[in-house]
Design a protein around this motif. Sequence first.
Motif, PDB file in Angstrom:
ATOM      1  N   VAL A  61       3.662 -22.803  -4.027  1.00 43.68           N
ATOM      2  CA  VAL A  61       1.813 -21.698  -4.518  1.00 43.68           C
ATOM      3  C   VAL A  61       1.400 -21.325  -3.923  1.00 43.68           C
ATOM      4  CG1 VAL A  61      -0.212 -23.296  -3.936  1.00 43.68           C
ATOM      5  CG2 VAL A  61       1.511 -24.637  -5.273  1.00 43.68           C
ATOM      6  N   TYR A  62       2.444 -20.909  -2.989  1.00 42.95           N
ATOM      7  CA  TYR A  62       2.018 -18.597  -2.033  1.00 42.95           C
ATOM      8  C   TYR A  62       1.756 -17.955  -3.293  1.00 42.95           C
ATOM      9  CZ  TYR A  62       3.169 -22.084   2.182  1.00 42.95           C
ATOM     10  OH  TYR A  62       3.230 -22.618   2.787  1.00 42.95           O
ATOM     11  N   LYS A  63       3.185 -17.711  -3.795  1.00 49.43           N
ATOM     12  CA  LYS A  63       2.998 -16.915  -4.932  1.00 49.43           C
ATOM     13  C   LYS A  63       2.230 -17.449  -6.146  1.00 49.43           C
ATOM     14  CE  LYS A  63       7.282 -15.815  -6.386  1.00 49.43           C
ATOM     15  NZ  LYS A  63       8.940 -15.915  -7.224  1.00 49.43           N
ATOM     16  N   LEU A  64       2.472 -18.549  -6.800  1.00 45.91           N
ATOM     17  CA  LEU A  64       1.242 -18.791  -8.018  1.00 45.91           C
ATOM     18  C   LEU A  64       0.103 -18.376  -7.759  1.00 45.91           C
ATOM     19  CD1 LEU A  64       2.402 -22.075  -9.292  1.00 45.91           C
ATOM     20  CD2 LEU A  64       2.859 -19.934 -10.248  1.00 45.91           C
ATOM     21  N   ALA A 111      -2.169 -14.802  -9.272  1.00 46.40           N
ATOM     22  CA  ALA A 111      -2.838 -15.276  -9.958  1.00 46.40           C
ATOM     23  C   ALA A 111      -4.698 -14.400  -9.806  1.00 46.40           C
ATOM     24  CB  ALA A 111      -3.643 -16.279 -10.194  1.00 46.40           C
ATOM     25  N   MET A 112      -4.400 -14.200  -8.167  1.00 45.14           N
ATOM     26  CA  MET A 112      -5.901 -13.120  -7.941  1.00 45.14           C
ATOM     27  C   MET A 112      -5.596 -12.291  -7.893  1.00 45.14           C
ATOM     28  SD  MET A 112      -7.264 -16.440  -4.939  1.00 45.14           S
ATOM     29  CE  MET A 112      -8.669 -14.846  -4.354  1.00 45.14           C
ATOM     30  N   GLY A 113      -4.351 -11.667  -7.987  1.00 49.46           N
ATOM     31  CA  GLY A 113      -4.822  -9.768  -7.827  1.00 49.46           C
ATOM     32  C   GLY A 113      -3.963  -9.185  -6.950  1.00 49.46           C
ATOM     33  N   LEU A 114      -3.973 -10.625  -6.383  1.00 49.59           N
ATOM     34  CA  LEU A 114      -4.268  -9.688  -4.725  1.00 49.59           C
ATOM     35  C   LEU A 114      -1.982  -9.511  -5.270  1.00 49.59           C
ATOM     36  CD1 LEU A 114      -4.288 -13.728  -2.672  1.00 49.59           C
ATOM     37  CD2 LEU A 114      -5.236 -11.147  -2.703  1.00 49.59           C
ATOM     38  N   LYS A 115      -1.448  -8.610  -3.761  1.00 48.92           N
ATOM     39  CA  LYS A 115      -0.420  -8.453  -3.824  1.00 48.92           C
ATOM     40  C   LYS A 115       0.487  -9.935  -3.163  1.00 48.92           C
ATOM     41  CE  LYS A 115       2.900  -4.663  -2.301  1.00 48.92           C
ATOM     42  NZ  LYS A 115       2.949  -3.097  -1.488  1.00 48.92           N
ATOM     43  N   ALA A 116       1.785 -10.253  -3.314  1.00 47.82           N
ATOM     44  CA  ALA A 116       2.454 -11.013  -2.408  1.00 47.82           C
ATOM     45  C   ALA A 116       3.527 -10.380  -2.252  1.00 47.82           C
ATOM     46  CB  ALA A 116       3.056 -11.895  -4.069  1.00 47.82           C
ATOM     47  N   VAL A 117       3.509 -10.512  -0.909  1.00 42.65           N
ATOM     48  CA  VAL A 117       4.905  -9.994  -0.345  1.00 42.65           C
ATOM     49  C   VAL A 117       6.122 -10.692  -0.128  1.00 42.65           C
ATOM     50  CG1 VAL A 117       5.124  -8.126   2.050  1.00 42.65           C
ATOM     51  CG2 VAL A 117       3.322  -7.796   1.021  1.00 42.65           C
ATOM     52  N   ILE A 145      -1.051 -14.299   6.331  1.00 39.47           N
ATOM     53  CA  ILE A 145       0.147 -15.016   5.941  1.00 39.47           C
ATOM     54  C   ILE A 145       0.689 -15.916   6.125  1.00 39.47           C
ATOM     55  CG2 ILE A 145       2.559 -14.695   8.009  1.00 39.47           C
ATOM     56  CD1 ILE A 145       1.257 -12.186   8.835  1.00 39.47           C
ATOM     57  N   PHE A 146       1.499 -16.578   5.149  1.00 38.34           N
ATOM     58  CA  PHE A 146       1.887 -17.858   5.422  1.00 38.34           C
ATOM     59  C   PHE A 146       3.530 -18.901   5.495  1.00 38.34           C
ATOM     60  CE2 PHE A 146      -1.200 -18.449   2.389  1.00 38.34           C
ATOM     61  CZ  PHE A 146      -1.657 -19.241   1.939  1.00 38.34           C
ATOM     62  N   VAL A 147       3.554 -19.276   6.460  1.00 34.49           N
ATOM     63  CA  VAL A 147       4.812 -19.998   7.590  1.00 34.49           C
ATOM     64  C   VAL A 147       5.069 -21.261   6.584  1.00 34.49           C
ATOM     65  CG1 VAL A 147       5.967 -20.283   9.383  1.00 34.49           C
ATOM     66  CG2 VAL A 147       4.414 -18.338   9.249  1.00 34.49           C
ATOM     67  N   ALA A 148       5.808 -22.170   6.135  1.00 33.16           N
ATOM     68  CA  ALA A 148       5.711 -23.249   5.872  1.00 33.16           C
ATOM     69  C   ALA A 148       6.413 -23.135   6.614  1.00 33.16           C
ATOM     70  CB  ALA A 148       6.411 -23.570   4.841  1.00 33.16           C
ATOM     71  N   ASN A 149       6.814 -24.571   7.114  1.00 35.84           N
ATOM     72  CA  ASN A 149       6.870 -24.835   8.846  1.00 35.84           C
ATOM     73  C   ASN A 149       7.345 -26.512   9.343  1.00 35.84           C
ATOM     74  OD1 ASN A 149       9.165 -23.903  10.553  1.00 35.84           O
ATOM     75  ND2 ASN A 149       7.539 -24.194  12.032  1.00 35.84           N
ATOM     76  N   PRO A 150       8.214 -27.479   8.932  1.00 36.52           N
ATOM     77  CA  PRO A 150       9.284 -27.340   8.003  1.00 36.52           C
ATOM     78  C   PRO A 150       9.163 -26.097   6.490  1.00 36.52           C
ATOM     79  CG  PRO A 150       9.468 -29.443   9.064  1.00 36.52           C
ATOM     80  CD  PRO A 150       8.132 -28.393   9.750  1.00 36.52           C
ATOM     81  N   ASN A 151      10.228 -25.883   5.916  1.00 38.03           N
ATOM     82  CA  ASN A 151       9.608 -24.874   5.201  1.00 38.03           C
ATOM     83  C   ASN A 151      10.361 -26.078   3.957  1.00 38.03           C
ATOM     84  OD1 ASN A 151       9.859 -22.795   3.386  1.00 38.03           O
ATOM     85  ND2 ASN A 151      11.966 -22.452   3.384  1.00 38.03           N
ATOM     86  N   ASN A 152       9.680 -25.836   2.792  1.00 38.98           N
ATOM     87  CA  ASN A 152      10.127 -26.199   1.341  1.00 38.98           C
ATOM     88  C   ASN A 152      10.486 -24.744   0.509  1.00 38.98           C
ATOM     89  OD1 ASN A 152      10.587 -28.196  -1.245  1.00 38.98           O
ATOM     90  ND2 ASN A 152       8.220 -27.828  -1.201  1.00 38.98           N
ATOM     91  N   PRO A 153      11.654 -24.990  -0.284  1.00 37.91           N
ATOM     92  CA  PRO A 153      12.561 -26.218  -0.175  1.00 37.91           C
ATOM     93  C   PRO A 153      13.401 -25.929   0.668  1.00 37.91           C
ATOM     94  CG  PRO A 153      13.621 -24.201  -1.185  1.00 37.91           C
ATOM     95  CD  PRO A 153      11.975 -24.182  -0.647  1.00 37.91           C
ATOM     96  N   THR A 154      14.181 -25.628   1.532  1.00 38.50           N
ATOM     97  CA  THR A 154      14.993 -25.582   2.133  1.00 38.50           C
ATOM     98  C   THR A 154      14.957 -26.333   3.377  1.00 38.50           C
ATOM     99  OG1 THR A 154      14.785 -24.400   4.483  1.00 38.50           O
ATOM    100  CG2 THR A 154      14.979 -22.415   2.028  1.00 38.50           C
ATOM    101  N   GLY A 155      13.695 -27.298   4.541  1.00 33.67           N
ATOM    102  CA  GLY A 155      13.734 -28.071   4.804  1.00 33.67           C
ATOM    103  C   GLY A 155      14.336 -27.680   6.472  1.00 33.67           C
ATOM    104  N   THR A 156      14.185 -26.040   6.711  1.00 32.43           N
ATOM    105  CA  THR A 156      14.366 -25.331   8.516  1.00 32.43           C
ATOM    106  C   THR A 156      13.057 -25.453   8.643  1.00 32.43           C
ATOM    107  OG1 THR A 156      14.718 -23.269   6.595  1.00 32.43           O
ATOM    108  CG2 THR A 156      17.019 -25.139   7.094  1.00 32.43           C
ATOM    109  N   MET A 157      13.222 -24.854  10.611  1.00 31.77           N
ATOM    110  CA  MET A 157      12.462 -24.661  10.938  1.00 31.77           C
ATOM    111  C   MET A 157      12.414 -23.768  12.095  1.00 31.77           C
ATOM    112  SD  MET A 157      11.082 -28.613  12.495  1.00 31.77           S
ATOM    113  CE  MET A 157       9.385 -28.107  13.193  1.00 31.77           C
TER     114      MET A 157
END
Length: 363
Positions: free
Chosen positions: A117-120, A124-130, A156-168
């Motif tokens: 969803v971060y990417k989507l 969609a909003m015309g932002l630069k996705a890095v 900045i988005f930090v998924a912690n724990p991360n989906n889809p890897t399950g890592t932290m």
Amino acid sequence: MLKVREGVRDLVPYDPGKPIEELEREKGIKAVKLASNENPLGPSPKAVEAIKRAAERVNRYPDGACYYLKGKLASFLGVPRENIILGNGSNEIIEILMRTFLETGDEVVYAWPAFVVYKLISKAMGLKAVEVPLTEDLRHDLPAMASAVTEKTKMIFVANPNNPTGTMVNADEVRAFLKDLPEDIIVVFDEAYYEFARGFPGFPELLEEAVSGERNIVLMRTFSKAYGLAGLRIGYAVSNRELIDYMNRVRQPFNVNLVAQEAALAALDDQEHVRRTLELTRSGLEYLYSELDSMGLPYVPTCTNFLLVKVGEGRRVFEALLDRGVIVRAMDGYSLPEYIRVTVGLPEENRRFVEALREVLGL
């Protein structure tokens, strides 16, 4: 040609997969769904009763301020209610954040693969996705993410724990990461799987820092996973009062429905149900680890309720499991074509997955 906002034309719609009922109809077999990281125990019985009671009042608009739920969450977390915002799932909170604070051309930094969803929403909003690649062991590369920051980086988005890897990433890594960032950047820690992670890093320090306003930190959590309310779509975020106040100006009125609010109130009162969920997840993971080890299949040790398993041709294995009525998630859309992701289910569902996987791989 239809004129579409820049960035939308190249997006690929999120694929939730077929409903389990449709798969059962097509295959003529009873299926098990282990694809979406849902709680196999279902919601708390207290939440179910609250849902039944709330159904009689759905002719009324919900409480637009989520007054009672916000109050209970504030007490549960030990933070002021003014520091909390509720959303129609974490997805809506991500969208509110970007709509409130970002403009076309601003940069959003996140790891990849991570929550899609971060990417989507960014594109969609015309932002630069890095997108910053994960490390070799599929963890967030926080130093590389910090190095990717430019003067145009706003979030900045930090998924912690991360989906889809399950890592932290751990507390020390998070502290070093924050130290390297400009203070005006909004740093969002997506903690959707918070309850499943043992020894979660940065809590309560990170929560305290988010509330204090010393930095623009946002913590996102959800009732979809450990609380078993995925079908009601309700999540929340905690941050400093100024940031939350601006988000509330953009948030749609009545964005969290009445039934979801009542269910979440009741779910918070049933921490025993959460404990049973975590115990079921731990025992399920121990079983899956043991079986995968016996098959010689690599997997990524997880801090969540799902497991990333390396099977070779991930899409082929996914389709073959589907033919046997076992629904998992193929990972080619996450740039991990050799993997599948499987949610920890009930013991009999875990056994069925293992038996089907052995059959598909000839093990």
